[in-house]
Design a protein around this motif. Structure first.
Motif: not given
Ligand code: MN
Length: 423
Positions: A123-125, A155-157, A195-199, A229-231, A249-251, A354-357
């Motif tokens: 899951t991505d917030f 968030g989304y799955h 990219y998205e910097m996430e934890v 990294n949520d490309w 766009g994410k998967s 977490t989503g992009t921090v």
């Molecule tokens: Mn994300």
């Protein structure tokens, strides 16, 4: 929530010298878990200095003491941390040193890592109010933040099958692009790869379908944290997400670092939740005194880029952003409680990101979408090359660490990936 205890004592040192270097990501106070391949089999490891301890083999020795051999990697609790620190600590006996040194240690850089757990679900917030505002401003300059943001941890799955390990190449995805609004969309390689910097955090123990997890117990269900990294392909995402959420766009890929730092190791770095000031507080089910006082985590995050030309010319990676996990609007406990608040069952090993921090400052923007304002304001690399979005063979490198006076630095390793041309 974990308290500071003897496992955080900064004076503890290891007989594995590399763990005592001040800049080491993996001192004896950290003890993150990972999983690696050896002779075709998955093995659970614990990182220490520049090495990895074969955790399962360690458990089969007398050194493991009272630790229970259940759920292995997810069982790194206080007792196991103490047993590991005794065996790896400088005061251990010669017999233990010989046994571990000769049979149970692997060189970290030699290993092929696999996912630390079986990730059932991902899951991505979208928990950075700065990221949400920066992105919202691109599409709705007068009204960047939607009215639900201060109430709902959005968030989304995501897709767990395409989660890959740091160091894996990422093939540029193809998809529908409708940048020419006068004509029908075309199916082409993404022109806006980001990219998205996430934890991320891993669920340690789950909940039954139909049951919820109170905010007061949320962290008991969280094992540990890793870099993510949520490309994201912004052109595919922008066209497909009307009206539903992120999909192709994410998967195509999500990269994770191999090491999962137990939440307990982060006890010295806990900070208050986001200061909402006069804004409406969270609804009751997301509110809790301990969460308010210590729900945040002071974790520093860095993103670097290296183009192929930079690597060929031995130019150091270029810093893109520095941000901090403590700036998230929602805590990891609130994310977990909200996730289960409708009775959705979480399972051990589920990954929740977490989503992009991003932060409030210009150099704290943790995606190119924000840095270049969706490609409108390109920036320059040390070679003179310019970037709006990622080009083929660009490498993105993410790092994270916690540091505070009086405590050892706790690092998270690296999360890397190079973009390959579309197939
Ligand atoms: Mn994300």
């Amino acid at each position: 929530m974990h308290n500071i205890n003897e496992t955080h004592n900064k004076d503890l040192e290891s007989w594995i010298e590399s763990a005592n270097e001040p800049e080491s990501d993996f001192p004896i106070q950290n003890l993150p878990v990972c999983q690696y391949l050896e002779a075709g089999e998955k093995k659970i490891g614990v990182a220490i200095g520049d090495s990895v301890l074969d955790f399962e083999a360690f458990f089969n020795t007398a050194l493991a003491k009272g630790g229970e051999k259940v759920d292995m990697a997810l069982a790194v609790d206080s007792n196991v941390r103490i047993a590991l620190q005794e065996a790896l600590g400088e005061n251990t006996n010669e017999e233990a040193k010989t046994l571990i040194g000769e049979h149970l240690l692997r060189k970290q850089s030699d290993l092929e890592y696999v996912k630390p757990f079986h990730i059932h679900d991902y899951t991505d917030f979208y928990c950075s109010i700065y990221h949400a505002t920066n992105v919202g401003r691109i599409f709705r300059p007068e009204n960047p933040l939607l009215p639900n943001y201060r109430y709902v941890p959005i968030g989304y799955h995501g897709r767990s099958s395409s989660i890959v390990m740091s160091g894996s190449d990422v093939v540029r995805p193809k998809g529908q692009n409708r940048s020419d609004t006068e004509n029908p969309p075309v199916y082409i390689p993404s022109k806006a790869l980001d990219y998205e910097m996430e934890v991320g955090f891993f669920v340690g123990s789950g909940n039954k379908l139909g049951e919820t997890i109170p905010i007061s117990k949320a962290e008991e269900h969280i094992f540990g944290l890793c870099l993510v990294n949520d490309w994201s392909a912004r052109d595919i995402q922008g066209w497909e997400a009307q009206p539903l959420g992120p999909f192709l766009g994410k998967s195509f890929a999500t990269t994770i670092a191999p090491f999962v730092v137990p939440l307990e190791a982060l006890a010295p770095f806990r900070v208050p939740e986001y200061d909402r000031g006069d804004e409406p507080g969270p609804l009751e089910y997301l509110k809790n005194d301990i969460n308010s006082k210590k729900g945040g985590i002071d974790m520093k995050l860095e993103v670097y880029i290296a183009s192929k030309q930079m690597r060929d010319e031995n130019i150091e990676p270029h810093l893109l952003s520095r941000s901090n996990l403590k700036d998230l609007y929602w805590t990891i406990g609130q994310m977990l409680t909200h996730h289960a608040s409708n009775g959705c069952n979480l399972n051990p090993g589920d990954l929740i990101a977490t989503g992009t921090v991003s932060g409030n400052e210009n150099d704290e923007k943790a995606s190119l979408l924000e840095i270049t304002k969706r490609g409108k304001e390109p920036f320059e690399l040390p070679t003179g090359e310019t970037r709006r979005f990622l080009e083929d063979y660009d490498e993105i490198i993410m790092k994270g660490f916690c540091g505070r006076e009086g405590y050892r630095r706790i690092g998270f390793g690296e999360c890397r990936g190079v973009i390959l041309p579309a197939n």
